[in-house]
Design an enzyme around this catalytic site. Structure first.
Site, mmCIF file in Angstrom:
data_model
loop_
_atom_site.group_PDB
_atom_site.id
_atom_site.type_symbol
_atom_site.label_atom_id
_atom_site.label_comp_id
_atom_site.label_asym_id
_atom_site.label_seq_id
_atom_site.Cartn_x
_atom_site.Cartn_y
_atom_site.Cartn_z
ATOM 1 N N LYS A 166 0.809 -1.215 0.000
ATOM 2 C CA LYS A 166 0.000 0.000 0.000
ATOM 3 C C LYS A 166 0.845 1.268 0.000
ATOM 4 C CE LYS A 166 -3.803 -2.165 2.583
ATOM 5 N NZ LYS A 166 -4.622 -2.090 3.819
ATOM 6 N N GLU A 215 -2.743 -2.038 9.302
ATOM 7 C CA GLU A 215 -2.143 -1.194 8.265
ATOM 8 C C GLU A 215 -3.037 0.014 7.971
ATOM 9 O OE1 GLU A 215 0.338 -2.697 4.976
ATOM 10 O OE2 GLU A 215 -0.568 -4.645 5.426
ATOM 11 N N HIS A 221 -2.642 4.645 8.871
ATOM 12 C CA HIS A 221 -2.870 5.812 8.011
ATOM 13 C C HIS A 221 -3.696 6.896 8.695
ATOM 14 C CE1 HIS A 221 -1.235 4.311 4.178
ATOM 15 N NE2 HIS A 221 -1.710 3.127 4.512
#
Length: 333
Positions: free
Chosen positions: A126, A196, A200
């Site tokens: 990503k 994950e 962010h």
């Protein structure tokens, strides 16, 4: 051009959490690929004649690792390196691994480079910074005879490739906006993926998300009613589209909503490409994914499509690093 093959490709999956297990199920009915190798954090399993996804999933659920598989399982604290050596004839691997810490995928690539193995690797990375680390290994991958396909999931991946195609209508690209909706009935089936995503969020980074216990994650999700809202993410769609010469990375935005308590998507996943045509018109192309395609379907399907494409490149002597924005995936039958 597709290289003709008479027997199924021998495929491995590294990582056997929610994404790895879904990838194994997706491969099960395929005729062109056969799952032969799997590794997780505690062990690995290998059988050149093929592994049964249901059996692997049952063993993992009951005992915690594919290493407990009868006859073909091996418990190991160095499972990836040992599997590479035990299965030199595997054609390619899907790295269904969490990139936690942010250097992890590059370190796995280094293990393959140092092992002497030659074949194809594909990931669904990503973060832009993670892809940049792999770019630093470009010459080493090429010298090692490895064809590495990076950013080949849904986003980056499927939507990045759609943006690359949509861009062809325009003389100049003004903006690429990717918006995703993900619905997961139970976040614990995708622990690493959710961590994950948390990384962010404002106030979090890769290391803080990695350090969170399951209880910490559950407490955060209780505060947000199971919803993660993500904006202006560090997503490798930007560097991939820039490397392909399509648009500067600062014109690419990625964000979305993840619902960790409902399988139904909170919004439709789409990519919008806005640009100016050669005759001066400003227009927007929109490519929208069907709401009933799951995250796993939209990640694993493209990953194996790119793996097949990578194997064809590899057989033609093309090694090094490639992205989903510069190679067309090939459908796996």
């Amino acid at each position: 051009m597709t290289v003709n093959q008479t027997s199924p490709l021998s495929i491995g999956i590294l990582g056997f959490g929610g994404l790895g297990q879904a990838a194994a199920r997706l491969l099960s009915p395929k005729q062109e690929m056969r799952l032969c190798a799997v590794a997780d954090g505690q062990g690995y399993a290998y059988d050149s004649q093929g592994l049964n996804p249901e059996t692997l999933t049952t063993v993992t659920g009951d005992r915690g690792s594919v290493g407990y598989l009868d006859q073909h399982g091996v418990l190991s604290q160095n499972s990836i390196a040992e599997l590479i050596q035990a299965a030199p004839q595997v054609d390619g691997y899907f790295l269904a691994l969490p990139n936690l810490p942010n250097t992890f995928m590059a370190s796995v690539a280094r293990q393959f480079i140092d092992s002497g193995w030659q074949g194809v690797l594909v990931d669904a990375l990503k973060r832009t910074s993670a892809v940049e680390q792999l770019l630093g290994l470009q010459e080493d991958l090429q010298a090692a005879g490895i064809t590495y396909m990076t950013g080949c999931g849904a986003t980056p991946g499927l939507l990045t490739a759609a943006a690359a195609l949509a861009a062809q209508s325009y003389a100049e690209i003004h903006q690429v906006a990717i918006t995703f909706g993900v619905g997961i009935a139970n976040w614990e089936a995708y622990r690493s993926t959710i961590r994950e995503d948390i990384a962010h969020m404002p106030g979090y980074d890769v290391e803080t998300a990695r350090a969170m216990s399951d209880a910490d994650v559950a407490a955060l999700l209780d505060k947000t009613n199971g919803i993660l809202k993500l904006e202006n993410m560090e997503h490798a769609d930007d560097i991939m589209l820039e490397l392909a010469g399509i648009v500067d990375r600062d014109r690419v935005t990625v964000g979305g909503i993840v619902d960790t308590r409902n399988a139904k998507k909170p919004l439709s996943t789409n990519v919008q490409v806005t640009g100016r045509t050669f005759d001066g018109k400003i227009s927007t192309h929109t490519f929208t994914l069907g709401d009933d395609t799951s995250m796993a379907a939209n990640v694993c399907g493209p990953a194996f499509g790119y793996l097949k494409a990578g194997i064809n490149l590899h057989r033609r002597g093309l090694h090094g690093l490639f992205t989903a924005a510069e190679v067309m995936p090939q459908f796996v039958r």
